[in-house]
Scaffold this motif. Structure first.
Motif, mmCIF file in Angstrom:
data_model
loop_
_atom_site.group_PDB
_atom_site.id
_atom_site.type_symbol
_atom_site.label_atom_id
_atom_site.label_comp_id
_atom_site.label_asym_id
_atom_site.label_seq_id
_atom_site.Cartn_x
_atom_site.Cartn_y
_atom_site.Cartn_z
ATOM 1 N N GLU A 117 8.654 -2.261 -6.192
ATOM 2 C CA GLU A 117 7.987 -1.945 -7.452
ATOM 3 C C GLU A 117 7.455 -3.245 -8.049
ATOM 4 N N ILE A 118 6.180 -3.222 -8.439
ATOM 5 C CA ILE A 118 5.476 -4.408 -8.902
ATOM 6 C C ILE A 118 4.964 -4.179 -10.321
ATOM 7 N N ARG A 119 5.099 -5.194 -11.179
ATOM 8 C CA ARG A 119 4.460 -5.167 -12.490
ATOM 9 C C ARG A 119 3.057 -5.762 -12.369
ATOM 10 N N TYR A 120 2.118 -5.234 -13.152
ATOM 11 C CA TYR A 120 0.761 -5.774 -13.117
ATOM 12 C C TYR A 120 0.041 -5.438 -14.417
ATOM 13 N N THR A 121 -1.120 -6.051 -14.618
ATOM 14 C CA THR A 121 -1.880 -5.811 -15.851
ATOM 15 C C THR A 121 -2.907 -4.705 -15.662
ATOM 16 N N THR A 122 -3.849 -4.896 -14.762
ATOM 17 C CA THR A 122 -4.884 -3.898 -14.482
ATOM 18 C C THR A 122 -5.185 -3.925 -12.988
ATOM 19 N N ARG A 123 -6.112 -3.053 -12.583
ATOM 20 C CA ARG A 123 -6.600 -3.052 -11.202
ATOM 21 C C ARG A 123 -8.058 -3.497 -11.184
ATOM 22 N N THR A 124 -8.430 -4.153 -10.105
ATOM 23 C CA THR A 124 -9.827 -4.495 -9.919
ATOM 24 C C THR A 124 -10.581 -3.258 -9.448
ATOM 25 N N ARG A 125 -11.897 -3.352 -9.387
ATOM 26 C CA ARG A 125 -12.687 -2.214 -8.900
ATOM 27 C C ARG A 125 -12.333 -1.875 -7.465
ATOM 28 N N ALA A 126 -11.882 -2.873 -6.715
ATOM 29 C CA ALA A 126 -11.498 -2.644 -5.313
ATOM 30 C C ALA A 126 -10.077 -2.084 -5.197
ATOM 31 N N GLY A 127 -9.399 -1.910 -6.332
ATOM 32 C CA GLY A 127 -8.056 -1.352 -6.304
ATOM 33 C C GLY A 127 -6.952 -2.382 -6.178
ATOM 34 N N ARG A 128 -7.308 -3.679 -6.239
ATOM 35 C CA ARG A 128 -6.289 -4.727 -6.150
ATOM 36 C C ARG A 128 -5.541 -4.833 -7.483
ATOM 37 N N LEU A 129 -4.258 -5.172 -7.405
ATOM 38 C CA LEU A 129 -3.450 -5.344 -8.603
ATOM 39 C C LEU A 129 -3.696 -6.735 -9.183
ATOM 40 N N ARG A 130 -4.030 -6.791 -10.479
ATOM 41 C CA ARG A 130 -4.286 -8.071 -11.143
ATOM 42 C C ARG A 130 -2.996 -8.600 -11.780
ATOM 43 N N HIS A 131 -2.765 -9.900 -11.633
ATOM 44 C CA HIS A 131 -1.595 -10.574 -12.199
ATOM 45 C C HIS A 131 -0.286 -9.863 -11.825
ATOM 46 N N PRO A 132 -0.085 -9.602 -10.548
ATOM 47 C CA PRO A 132 1.142 -8.901 -10.155
ATOM 48 C C PRO A 132 2.353 -9.819 -10.219
ATOM 49 N N SER A 133 3.505 -9.248 -10.504
ATOM 50 C CA SER A 133 4.766 -9.976 -10.434
ATOM 51 C C SER A 133 5.831 -9.041 -9.870
ATOM 52 N N TRP A 134 6.755 -9.622 -9.153
ATOM 53 C CA TRP A 134 7.819 -8.851 -8.501
ATOM 54 C C TRP A 134 8.738 -8.217 -9.543
ATOM 55 N N HIS A 135 9.138 -6.963 -9.289
ATOM 56 C CA HIS A 135 10.117 -6.310 -10.149
ATOM 57 C C HIS A 135 11.399 -6.019 -9.387
ATOM 58 N N ARG A 136 11.291 -5.279 -8.264
ATOM 59 C CA ARG A 136 12.507 -4.906 -7.533
ATOM 60 C C ARG A 136 12.163 -4.221 -6.230
ATOM 61 N N LEU A 137 13.110 -4.181 -5.315
ATOM 62 C CA LEU A 137 13.029 -3.321 -4.152
ATOM 63 C C LEU A 137 13.315 -1.887 -4.592
ATOM 64 N N ARG A 138 12.778 -0.918 -3.844
ATOM 65 C CA ARG A 138 13.050 0.490 -4.131
ATOM 66 C C ARG A 138 13.630 1.161 -2.890
ATOM 67 N N PRO A 139 14.919 0.930 -2.600
ATOM 68 C CA PRO A 139 15.530 1.552 -1.413
ATOM 69 C C PRO A 139 15.644 3.062 -1.523
ATOM 70 N N ASP A 140 15.454 3.607 -2.724
ATOM 71 C CA ASP A 140 15.548 5.049 -2.917
ATOM 72 C C ASP A 140 14.248 5.781 -2.595
ATOM 73 N N LEU A 141 13.173 5.021 -2.307
ATOM 74 C CA LEU A 141 11.884 5.634 -2.001
ATOM 75 C C LEU A 141 11.507 5.397 -0.544
ATOM 76 N N ALA A 142 10.855 6.400 0.053
ATOM 77 C CA ALA A 142 10.354 6.265 1.423
ATOM 78 C C ALA A 142 8.886 5.868 1.395
ATOM 79 N N PRO A 143 8.411 5.125 2.406
ATOM 80 C CA PRO A 143 7.011 4.708 2.428
ATOM 81 C C PRO A 143 6.016 5.861 2.290
ATOM 82 N N ASP A 144 6.363 7.036 2.818
ATOM 83 C CA ASP A 144 5.459 8.176 2.749
ATOM 84 C C ASP A 144 5.277 8.691 1.326
ATOM 85 N N ASP A 145 6.175 8.275 0.396
ATOM 86 C CA ASP A 145 6.071 8.700 -0.997
ATOM 87 C C ASP A 145 5.050 7.904 -1.779
#
Length: 320
Positions: free
Chosen positions: A290-318
């Motif tokens: 899980e990542i914190r961020y401010t906005t997304r670019t038009r290409a869908g990139r996360l702007r100013h991202p910072s690490w929050h945590r691993l999510r072992p409770d979620l599967a990649p397909d989710d």
């Protein structure tokens, strides 16, 4: 003892507060930061806890075993979130991580229950006394849940308020809570569906991403990750690159990530388009973060991202 129906959890859609004209058509609940669980109480004094994935996690939370006795012989299926509370009474996912993944280690789970107690926040009932309630509106289900008076040493039924969404969100922000879940009063329980009838409103923008690669750090951090390469699934199942994150973690998290990345190493880039990153190393796309961020670019990139945590409770397909 009743044979209970298997019910997958209804999921909320990320979004914003409903418009003022619709405010009184929604109930607002605090968004808990924990592990989603469906609790099955067959009426024989036992309880079965299933995670969002469907896995049986009952042995991981021995302090919740007594929940099976509180309704006597009344069978029920309940929805809620298992949390670990901090000193201020707020759910703290980092604390809960010490309790997750212990379903196969009941002795360790019992020891951890004494130092990091878990608490089940209940917010819905989908089956009660032999009657399915998934087609009933939220208001009817909430009334039925409240009437059960489920308040105990390791479980409770937090309040929900109708309308006043702006004020509720502001109060949650001031209290340092993650946000709100807005639930349409007339909505049925759409099992296994990510529904727009439930809206997840976060005080901080976050995104769940899949780790597809990393770039080694330099200097005294050689061998540890300097940045992670992030992706999200497109509708066709391919992995779209959404940027890199290299801030927000501590030394312990960085070391843990290094071990996980080494285990998942592969020679093949998992992204649809190879990220324009020098020195990238690829991993199998199975780690979710899980990542914190401010906005997304038009290409869908996360702007100013910072690490929050691993999510072992979620599967990649989710992750989309």
């Amino acid at each position: 003892m009743s044979v209970l129906p298997r019910i997958d959890p209804m999921l909320a859609t990320p979004g914003r507060l409903p418009p003022p004209a619709s405010d009184d058509r929604y109930a607002y609940e605090v968004k808990q930061d924990g592990q989603r669980v469906i609790a099955y109480l067959p009426g024989d004094g036992t309880v079965l806890l299933r995670a969002r994935s469907g896995a049986d996690i009952t042995p991981a939370y021995p302090e919740l075993a007594a929940l099976g006795q509180v309704l006597g012989g009344r069978p029920a299926v309940l929805d809620g979130e298992i949390v670990a509370l901090d000193e201020a009474g707020r759910s703290d996912f980092e604390r809960l991580q010490a309790r997750m993944g212990l379903a196969g280690a009941p002795a360790k789970a019992a020891r951890m229950a004494r130092t990091v107690p878990a608490h089940l926040m209940l917010f819905d009932v989908m089956f009660l006394d032999g009657t399915g309630l998934t087609r009933a509106p939220y208001t009817e289900r909430r009334e039925a849940l409240t009437a059960l008076r489920l308040a105990g040493p390791a479980w409770s039924t937090p309040a929900a308020i109708t309308g006043h969404g702006t004020q509720a969100l502001d109060m949650s922000r001031k209290a340092g809570l993650e946000g709100l879940i807005a639930k349409r009063l007339t909505s049925p329980y759409a099992a296994g569906v990510r529904s727009r009838a439930w809206i997840k409103i976060r005080n901080v923008r976050t995104a769940d991403v899949i780790v597809g690669g990393w770039v080694p750090a330099r200097g005294h951090l050689t061998g540890l990750p300097g940045a992670l390469l992030m992706g999200q699934r497109d509708p066709d199942g391919t992995l779209r690159y959404v940027g890199s994150v290299g801030t927000g973690w501590n030394d312990t998290e960085r070391t843990t990530l290094a071990q996980l990345l080494t285990t998942a190493a592969t020679d093949t880039c998992p992204f649809t388009d190879t990220p324009p990153v020098t020195g990238a190393r690829w991993v199998q796309p199975r780690l979710v973060a899980e990542i914190r961020y401010t906005t997304r670019t038009r290409a869908g990139r996360l702007r100013h991202p910072s690490w929050h945590r691993l999510r072992p409770d979620l599967a990649p397909d989710d992750i989309t």
